[in-house]
Design an enzyme around this catalytic site. Structure first.
Site, PDB file in Angstrom:
ATOM      1  N   TYR A  54      16.198  32.048   8.941  1.00  0.00           N
ATOM      2  CA  TYR A  54      15.338  31.680   7.808  1.00  0.00           C
ATOM      3  C   TYR A  54      13.860  31.778   8.176  1.00  0.00           C
ATOM      4  CZ  TYR A  54      12.846  28.917   4.357  1.00  0.00           C
ATOM      5  OH  TYR A  54      11.947  28.508   3.410  1.00  0.00           O
ATOM      6  N   HIS A  84       1.438  30.562  -1.363  1.00  0.00           N
ATOM      7  CA  HIS A  84       1.566  29.112  -1.323  1.00  0.00           C
ATOM      8  C   HIS A  84       0.222  28.382  -1.436  1.00  0.00           C
ATOM      9  CE1 HIS A  84       5.594  30.169  -0.216  1.00  0.00           C
ATOM     10  NE2 HIS A  84       5.962  28.941   0.079  1.00  0.00           N
ATOM     11  N   ASN A 197       4.552  24.907   7.288  1.00  0.00           N
ATOM     12  CA  ASN A 197       5.628  23.922   7.232  1.00  0.00           C
ATOM     13  C   ASN A 197       5.271  22.756   8.141  1.00  0.00           C
ATOM     14  OD1 ASN A 197       8.195  23.123   6.316  1.00  0.00           O
ATOM     15  ND2 ASN A 197       8.971  25.212   6.590  1.00  0.00           N
ATOM     16  N   TYR A 281      -4.370 -22.065  -1.860  1.00  0.00           N
ATOM     17  CA  TYR A 281      -3.651 -21.072  -1.065  1.00  0.00           C
ATOM     18  C   TYR A 281      -4.557 -19.993  -0.474  1.00  0.00           C
ATOM     19  CZ  TYR A 281       0.872 -22.730  -2.907  1.00  0.00           C
ATOM     20  OH  TYR A 281       1.976 -23.466  -3.225  1.00  0.00           O
ATOM     21  N   ARG A 284      -5.827 -21.723   2.627  1.00  0.00           N
ATOM     22  CA  ARG A 284      -4.802 -22.261   3.524  1.00  0.00           C
ATOM     23  C   ARG A 284      -3.819 -21.193   4.002  1.00  0.00           C
ATOM     24  NH1 ARG A 284      -0.314 -25.869   1.119  1.00  0.00           N
ATOM     25  NH2 ARG A 284      -1.761 -25.868  -0.632  1.00  0.00           N
ATOM     26  N   PHE A 329      10.391  18.581   8.423  1.00  0.00           N
ATOM     27  CA  PHE A 329       9.194  18.660   7.583  1.00  0.00           C
ATOM     28  C   PHE A 329       9.152  17.584   6.502  1.00  0.00           C
ATOM     29  CE2 PHE A 329      12.501  21.574   6.045  1.00  0.00           C
ATOM     30  CZ  PHE A 329      12.831  20.923   4.858  1.00  0.00           C
ATOM     31  N   GLU A 413      14.945  22.697  -2.840  1.00  0.00           N
ATOM     32  CA  GLU A 413      14.262  21.510  -2.334  1.00  0.00           C
ATOM     33  C   GLU A 413      14.413  20.414  -3.401  1.00  0.00           C
ATOM     34  OE1 GLU A 413      10.440  23.225  -1.558  1.00  0.00           O
ATOM     35  OE2 GLU A 413      11.316  24.657  -0.164  1.00  0.00           O
TER      36      GLU A 413
END
Length: 521
Positions: A54, A84, A197, A281, A284, A329, A413
């Site tokens: 791949y 990309h 990646n 609070y 404290r 990844f 994906e």
């Protein structure tokens, strides 16, 4: 200059930041070079044998079953950077882009990615010369890593994209490289995929979260102690015996810090026998609330230290006969603790705003709205509106991006982390928190003025004096936005923490107790 060996030494948040700021130089030693060359040779052997792996000789994502010829393997890697690079929005800060380069260089130098040595050396050249690619802030879903931002980050390697130059100005990468006499590269098999990646966009934001939230946590303790003095609160809830029987590390650390910061206060001793049974609070429970946020920070730091020294691309090349397509990844390990850290930062602001409100109520001997002559003057009424608005904005940012997933890549994906969003919005929450703390510091300094002539502890007196050198006491209305801006500058710079630490050292006070190393980065 101190050296850091990419791929060999252990990278930490502090070291990554030091490399980015030019305090340490990252280098490739002989061992790392050998690992990189060996990994590249494995890839070349895979291509020569015709084994289908791949991203080496196949298409990407849902195109993983499309075989690419040997002569097209280089073109494939060039095209993946182009196709990309789809980021949108504003570009991220230059330092975050530089951290992306640093963390990617360290991952590639470990020798499992098939990258060419010349390509890795070019990445390091960009770091050393401070020629940093511009990266759009939006477009990553956090698996298969940070594809879009990393694609933009590495466009300059092939003569595309844009870079920050040494002086911070932007230029086309090709023009900047030509000016410096540098040629663009031709990528070999798998190189483009190895570059894009990975989790470096998420990771670099997490590095900044670690740094900025650490300062906010320490600063919140100092300002909280000053507020407590202004409100004449008690230090009894910070006693070690109380926290030994509910022994969270963060809680114990904050209790210790507050206890030590308040030691020697005349204000505290002046009301030991008062009729207040217990404080609200937000005074404290500072150890429990600030401490819980510290525990979240500690968890994120532990995760980030693992990620900084991990290999997160795909496939991983173990040898010429063993390439594994896995999921290193995937950004989920970072995304969840980043979302957790966002909630932790938001809660620091939430409790700080409650202390602000208490200081303008006219309780515990303080004048209403922290000014003696109100009516004609509105006093300090309105800065709390600002903190309230920021608190609510932070709450809206607390939805965990990691709880969502939108399938991509035609279903290949089908579960993604959205960790890039976790990182970006957590930084935004911290930026808002710094403004909230600025408002509390403005209030706390004003409240402390009304306790004169009594003095607080050495640490609180020193930090209060530092504030008063920059912003004076207000006895009538003025444009308080300027005061808030000055306080914000103090908070963001870490000046209060530096002063507190210096005074503590001078007085032999141990502010960070037994957990000093653990809560350091």
């Amino acid at each position: 200059m101190k050296k850091f060996n990419y791929g060999i030494d252990r990278l930490t948040v502090n070291i990554a930041l030091d490399i980015a700021r030019g305090n340490i130089q990252g280098v490739l030693n002989t061992k790392a070079k050998e690992s990189v060359l060996k990994s590249q040779a494995y890839v070349q052997e895979i291509v020569a044998k015709g084994d289908v792996v791949y991203g080496v000789n196949t298409g990407f994502g849902p195109l993983c079953t499309t075989t690419i010829s040997e002569e097209d393997t280089s073109t494939l890697q060039h095209k993946i950077l182009q196709s990309h690079s789809v980021g949108v929005g504003e570009v991220i800060p230059k330092e975050v882009s530089k951290l992306m380069l640093i963390t990617k260089a360290h991952a590639l130098a470990q020798g499992f990615s098939g990258i060419a040595l010349t390509t890795l050396e070019r990445i390091i050249w960009h770091i050393d010369k401070d020629i940093i690619p511009t990266v759009p802030e939006k477009g990553s879903v956090g698996a298969s890593g940070d594809l879009a931002p990393l694609s933009h980050l590495f466009l300059p390697l092939i003569g595309l994209g844009e870079v920050y130059q040494e002086d911070g100005s932007k230029a086309l990468a090709l023009d900047a490289l030509k000016r410096l006499g540098v040629q663009s590269l031709t990528l070999g098999p798998k190189e483009g995929l190895a570059l894009i990646n990975g989790t470096q966009f998420i990771l670099s934001h997490a590095v900044k979260v670690i740094e900025k939230l650490a300062n906010a946590l320490d600063t919140a303790d100092v300002i909280g102690a000053m507020s407590l003095e202004g409100l004449m609160g008690s230090s009894r809830p910070f006693e070690p015996e109380l926290h030994a029987i509910r022994a969270y590390k963060g809680t114990q650390l904050v209790a210790s810090r507050l206890r030590e910061m308040l030691a020697g206060s005349e204000i505290l001793t002046s009301h030991l026998d008062c009729d207040r049974v217990q404080d609200p609070y937000s005074l404290r429970c500072m150890p429990q609330v600030h401490g819980a946020s510290r525990n979240a920070w500690l968890h994120l730091k532990e995760i980030v230290e693992v990620e900084l020294n991990s290999v997160t691309d795909n496939p991983i090349i173990l040898d010429a006969d063993n390439a594994i397509s896995g999921g290193n990844f995937h950004g989920q390990p970072l995304a969840i603790p980043l979302d957790y850290a966002g909630v932790a930062a938001s809660e620091l602001g939430n409790i700080a705003d409650r202390r602000c409100y208490m200081m303008i109520e006219g309780r515990f001997g303080l004048p209403k709205l922290l000014m003696k002559d109100v009516g004609l003057n509105s006093g300090f009424m309105i800065p709390q509106y600002t903190s309230a608005a920021l608190v609510t904005e932070n709450k809206t940012l607390c939805f965990p991006a990691s709880a969502d997933s939108v399938p991509t890549s035609l279903g290949q994906e089908d579960h993604v982390s959205m960790g890039s969003i976790s990182g970006r919005k957590t930084l935004k929450i911290i930026e808002n928190l710094e403004q909230i703390l600025a408002v509390e510091l403005l209030y706390a300094a004003q409240a402390l003025d009304f306790r004169r002539p009594l003095k607080s502890s050495p640490i609180i007196e020193a930090t209060h004096s530092f504030v008063r050198e920059r912003v004076s006491h207000a006895d009538q209305d003025r444009v308080l936005a300027y005061d808030i801006a000055a306080m914000h500058s103090i908070v963001k710079s870490g000046a209060l923490v530096e002063i507190a630490n210096k005074v503590a050292k001078d007085h032999k006070i141990n502010l960070n107790g037994e957990f000093k190393e653990e809560f350091n980065y």
